[in-house]
Design a protein around this motif. Structure first.
Motif, PDB file in Angstrom:
ATOM      1  N   UNK A 139       0.822  -1.216   0.000  1.00  0.00           N
ATOM      2  CA  UNK A 139       0.000   0.000   0.000  1.00  0.00           C
ATOM      3  C   UNK A 139       0.854   1.263   0.000  1.00  0.00           C
ATOM      4  N   UNK A 140       2.118   1.132   0.401  1.00  0.00           N
ATOM      5  CA  UNK A 140       3.020   2.290   0.413  1.00  0.00           C
ATOM      6  C   UNK A 140       3.696   2.483  -0.935  1.00  0.00           C
ATOM      7  N   UNK A 141       4.027   1.382  -1.606  1.00  0.00           N
ATOM      8  CA  UNK A 141       4.854   1.438  -2.804  1.00  0.00           C
ATOM      9  C   UNK A 141       4.080   1.406  -4.108  1.00  0.00           C
ATOM     10  N   UNK A 142       2.829   0.989  -4.069  1.00  0.00           N
ATOM     11  CA  UNK A 142       2.031   0.852  -5.296  1.00  0.00           C
ATOM     12  C   UNK A 142       0.743   1.646  -5.139  1.00  0.00           C
ATOM     13  N   UNK A 143       0.475   2.625  -6.047  1.00  0.00           N
ATOM     14  CA  UNK A 143      -0.758   3.421  -5.953  1.00  0.00           C
ATOM     15  C   UNK A 143      -2.015   2.552  -5.965  1.00  0.00           C
ATOM     16  N   UNK A 144      -1.919   1.345  -6.558  1.00  0.00           N
ATOM     17  CA  UNK A 144      -3.071   0.443  -6.602  1.00  0.00           C
ATOM     18  C   UNK A 144      -3.106  -0.495  -5.393  1.00  0.00           C
ATOM     19  N   UNK A 145      -2.115  -0.393  -4.540  1.00  0.00           N
ATOM     20  CA  UNK A 145      -2.031  -1.306  -3.413  1.00  0.00           C
ATOM     21  C   UNK A 145      -2.977  -0.940  -2.287  1.00  0.00           C
ATOM     22  N   UNK A 190      13.139   3.515  -5.742  1.00  0.00           N
ATOM     23  CA  UNK A 190      12.985   4.959  -5.710  1.00  0.00           C
ATOM     24  C   UNK A 190      11.555   5.451  -5.771  1.00  0.00           C
ATOM     25  N   UNK A 191      10.595   4.536  -5.724  1.00  0.00           N
ATOM     26  CA  UNK A 191       9.186   4.928  -5.808  1.00  0.00           C
ATOM     27  C   UNK A 191       8.753   5.720  -4.583  1.00  0.00           C
ATOM     28  N   UNK A 192       9.298   5.372  -3.413  1.00  0.00           N
ATOM     29  CA  UNK A 192       8.857   6.017  -2.172  1.00  0.00           C
ATOM     30  C   UNK A 192      10.043   6.268  -1.262  1.00  0.00           C
ATOM     31  N   UNK A 193       9.909   7.289  -0.441  1.00  0.00           N
ATOM     32  CA  UNK A 193      10.876   7.574   0.601  1.00  0.00           C
ATOM     33  C   UNK A 193      10.309   7.038   1.912  1.00  0.00           C
ATOM     34  N   UNK A 194      11.107   6.228   2.590  1.00  0.00           N
ATOM     35  CA  UNK A 194      10.650   5.575   3.808  1.00  0.00           C
ATOM     36  C   UNK A 194      11.406   6.151   4.995  1.00  0.00           C
ATOM     37  N   UNK A 246      20.915  -0.232   3.051  1.00  0.00           N
ATOM     38  CA  UNK A 246      20.086  -1.410   2.788  1.00  0.00           C
ATOM     39  C   UNK A 246      18.631  -1.015   2.598  1.00  0.00           C
ATOM     40  N   UNK A 247      18.367  -0.171   1.614  1.00  0.00           N
ATOM     41  CA  UNK A 247      17.010   0.287   1.375  1.00  0.00           C
ATOM     42  C   UNK A 247      16.108  -0.842   0.939  1.00  0.00           C
TER      43      UNK A 247
END
Length: 274
Positions: A139-145, A190-194, A246-247
């Motif tokens: 749900x964080x990394x995919x807009x469809x999640x 690189x899709x999201x900053x955690x 270690x992203x």
């Protein structure tokens, strides 16, 4: 105390026609990574008997995939390769076929969609599964999640295990894990900053899924490898900067390998480039 996982050869004669992984250079045996399939925590001990001619399969997500389609043998560049290589070193006269059918980004639902073709049809004797980190972060990394409830995760995982258990397949379940790193890192290419907030949310989501894996291991009599706690302890011994880099947890096994000695040389082969 860290106890070594023993994969025990059968006392029977080697089977004809089986595929023997090419051994890693014997000089490099100390380089083998300390990953859950090679070591356990706090005195835990496990022995798995593998008969000559057996098929051992690794499956799951990117941590197991580890660019397998780019590798000459189809095992990737992570822990499946190392496990197969150590077997070849220790038991060169006990041929085993090693397969890796993991796919980067897979969740339980993705495994279920290809389970028959990629796993059951191969009729493996031993299956090791590591999945769950994408179920946590989707749900964080995919807009469809969306947030996958632990109940949905459990039901899907159970459907994966049931036919294997019915066939008498030996099962190894590895807990999904979250590396205890700090600061802001990129995830999902690189899709999201955690940051700390996202990691707290992920931890809240992951812990019930870890409990699910433990529950299913008990239900099916599977060997359980407690990776989450193990990596937390190992991370405490690594440099902070190494942990920050270690992203992607897929890099964790190679980042946590022992530091002495050259990198392993030739990679073991297996029968299929799946």
């Amino acid at each position: 105390m860290i106890a070594t996982l023993m994969v025990k050869p059968s006392s029977g004669p080697p089977a004809a026609g089986s595929v023997v992984p090419k051994s890693l250079d014997r000089r490099n045996i100390n380089v083998l990574i300390r990953f859950p399939l090679l070591t356990l925590v706090q005195g835990a001990h496990m022995t798995i008997t593998v008969r000559p001619g057996s098929t051992v399969m690794f499956t799951g997500d990117s941590i197991t995939d580890c660019r397998r389609l780019e590798s000459e043998d189809g095992l990737g560049f992570g822990y499946p390769l190392r496990v197969a290589g150590e077997w070849g070193l220790r038991h060169p006269d006990r041929p085993v076929t090693w397969l890796n059918t993991a796919n980067a980004g897979n969740k339980v639902m993705d495994l279920e969609a290809r389970w028959q073709t990629d796993v059951l049809d191969a009729r493996p004797d031993v299956v090791s599964i590591l999945v769950g980190v994408n179920d946590m972060g989707w749900h964080t990394l995919d807009p469809k999640g969306y947030v996958i409830p632990a109940e949905e995760f459990e039901a899907g995982y159970d459907r994966l295990l049931a036919p294997l258990a019915e066939a008498g397949t030996k099962l190894i379940l590895i807990e999904p894990f979250l590396l205890p790193i700090h600061g802001v890192v990129e995830a999902g290419a690189g899709v999201a900053l955690i940051g700390e907030k996202e990691r707290e949310e992920w931890r809240t989501d992951l812990d019930p899924k870890i409990q699910v894996v433990r529950k299913l291991a008990r239900k099916y009599g599977a060997h359980l490898l407690a990776a989450d706690g193990m990596f937390a302890k190992l991370a405490a011994t690594t440099e902070p900067e190494a942990s920050r880099r270690a992203a992607d947890p897929a890099d964790a096994p190679s980042r946590l390998r022992t530091r002495r000695g050259p990198r392993p040389g030739r990679r073991p082969r297996h029968a299929s480039r799946r």
